[in-house]
Scaffold this motif. Structure first.
Motif, short mmCIF file in Angstrom:
data_model
loop_
_atom_site.label_atom_id
_atom_site.label_comp_id
_atom_site.label_asym_id
_atom_site.label_seq_id
_atom_site.Cartn_x
_atom_site.Cartn_y
_atom_site.Cartn_z
N GLN A 71 13.19 13.57 8.25
CA GLN A 71 13.64 12.61 7.23
C GLN A 71 12.49 11.73 6.78
OE1 GLN A 71 16.78 12.51 5.89
NE2 GLN A 71 16.05 10.99 4.46
N ALA A 72 11.65 11.31 7.70
CA ALA A 72 10.48 10.50 7.37
C ALA A 72 9.52 11.28 6.47
CB ALA A 72 9.76 10.05 8.65
N ARG A 73 9.31 12.56 6.80
CA ARG A 73 8.44 13.40 5.96
C ARG A 73 9.02 13.53 4.55
NH1 ARG A 73 7.88 16.71 10.76
NH2 ARG A 73 9.53 18.04 9.94
N LEU A 74 10.34 13.69 4.48
CA LEU A 74 10.99 13.82 3.18
C LEU A 74 10.84 12.54 2.36
CD1 LEU A 74 12.64 15.73 1.40
CD2 LEU A 74 14.70 14.80 2.45
N ARG A 123 0.85 -1.19 0.00
CA ARG A 123 0.00 0.00 0.00
C ARG A 123 0.88 1.23 0.00
NH1 ARG A 123 -2.29 -0.95 6.06
NH2 ARG A 123 -0.64 0.14 7.14
N PRO A 124 0.35 2.34 -0.51
CA PRO A 124 1.19 3.54 -0.58
C PRO A 124 1.44 4.13 0.80
CG PRO A 124 -1.04 4.02 -1.31
CD PRO A 124 -0.98 2.55 -1.07
N PRO A 125 2.64 4.61 1.05
CA PRO A 125 2.90 5.30 2.32
C PRO A 125 2.16 6.64 2.33
CG PRO A 125 4.85 5.38 0.92
CD PRO A 125 3.84 4.53 0.20
N THR A 126 1.54 6.96 3.44
CA THR A 126 0.77 8.20 3.55
C THR A 126 1.21 9.00 4.76
OG1 THR A 126 -0.95 7.19 4.90
CG2 THR A 126 -1.25 7.09 2.50
N VAL A 127 0.92 10.28 4.74
CA VAL A 127 1.25 11.17 5.84
C VAL A 127 0.53 10.70 7.11
CG1 VAL A 127 1.02 13.52 6.73
CG2 VAL A 127 1.74 13.15 4.37
N SER A 128 -0.76 10.45 7.01
CA SER A 128 -1.52 10.03 8.18
C SER A 128 -1.08 8.67 8.69
CB SER A 128 -3.02 10.00 7.86
OG SER A 128 -3.48 11.28 7.53
N GLY A 129 -0.78 7.76 7.78
CA GLY A 129 -0.33 6.43 8.18
C GLY A 129 0.98 6.48 8.95
N LEU A 130 1.94 7.25 8.45
CA LEU A 130 3.23 7.37 9.14
C LEU A 130 3.07 8.12 10.46
CD1 LEU A 130 6.23 6.82 9.27
CD2 LEU A 130 6.60 8.85 7.87
N ALA A 131 2.24 9.15 10.46
CA ALA A 131 2.01 9.89 11.70
C ALA A 131 1.46 8.96 12.78
CB ALA A 131 1.04 11.05 11.45
N CYS A 132 0.52 8.13 12.41
CA CYS A 132 -0.06 7.17 13.36
C CYS A 132 0.99 6.18 13.84
CB CYS A 132 -1.22 6.46 12.68
SG CYS A 132 -2.16 5.40 13.78
N SER A 133 1.81 5.67 12.93
CA SER A 133 2.85 4.71 13.29
C SER A 133 3.90 5.30 14.23
CB SER A 133 3.55 4.17 12.04
OG SER A 133 2.68 3.37 11.30
N ARG A 147 -2.35 14.50 12.12
CA ARG A 147 -1.50 14.73 10.95
C ARG A 147 -0.81 16.08 11.08
NH1 ARG A 147 -2.04 17.61 6.32
NH2 ARG A 147 -4.03 18.40 7.04
N LYS A 148 -1.53 17.09 11.55
CA LYS A 148 -0.98 18.44 11.71
C LYS A 148 0.21 18.45 12.67
CE LYS A 148 -2.48 23.13 12.82
NZ LYS A 148 -1.96 23.59 14.08
N ASP A 149 0.09 17.76 13.81
CA ASP A 149 1.20 17.69 14.76
C ASP A 149 2.43 17.03 14.13
OD1 ASP A 149 -0.26 18.94 16.74
OD2 ASP A 149 -0.77 17.08 17.79
#
Length: 149
Positions: free
Chosen positions: A87-90, A55-65, A71-73
């Motif tokens: 680095q994760a965001r990049l 599955r594609p990596p997503t902002v919300s998915g990584l934030a939760c992990s 997501r904003k935080d």
């Protein structure tokens, strides 16, 4: 999993914990190779293994992990180990940017880049008009100054 401070921000034990959570998330997104009944990996015509559960990596998915509660935080995080989170965001931004070259992922990539990452907003007609008006103001000011002399 990290603990949270009073503001609901994750508190990590060490840098390795953040890196491990990040790597686990991206590994999960890749899925696992499909195996046949003998346990051998099934390959595609191009020689790549057939992946299942990808599955594609997503902002919300990584934030939760990573233990964020929003997501904003995650996007605005400046706490301890912020460089690892950056680095994760990049990495997410890079994935989305790659999808710009893929006709199936183009619209989703444009949406996530413009809404989750700085510097990706489309310029509107209004933005161009403002630039033109600013240039014209400068020209008119120059003409007025020259006329006064």
């Amino acid at each position: 999993m990290p603990k949270w401070d009073r503001k609901g921000m994750p508190q990590y034990e060490n840098k390795e914990m953040v890196e491990g959570l990040m790597q686990d998330y991206f590994k999960m997104c890749k899925g696992e190779p499909l195996q046949d009944e003998n346990g051998s990996v099934v390959y595609q015509k191009n020689g790549e293994p057939t992946m299942v559960g990808a599955r594609p990596p997503t902002v919300s998915g990584l934030a939760c992990s990573l233990g964020f509660l929003s997501r904003k935080d995650f996007l605005e995080y400046k706490g301890k180990y912020a460089e690892v989170v950056a680095q994760a965001r990049l990495m997410l931004e890079g994935y989305a940017e790659e999808r710009l070259y893929d006709k199936d992922g183009l619209q989703g990539a444009k949406f996530t880049l413009t809404n989750n990452f700085q510097g990706w907003a489309d310029k509107t007609r209004e933005d161009y008009d403002i630039q033109i008006y600013e240039k014209l103001d400068g020209i008119l000011e120059g003409i007025n100054n020259a006329a006064k002399q």
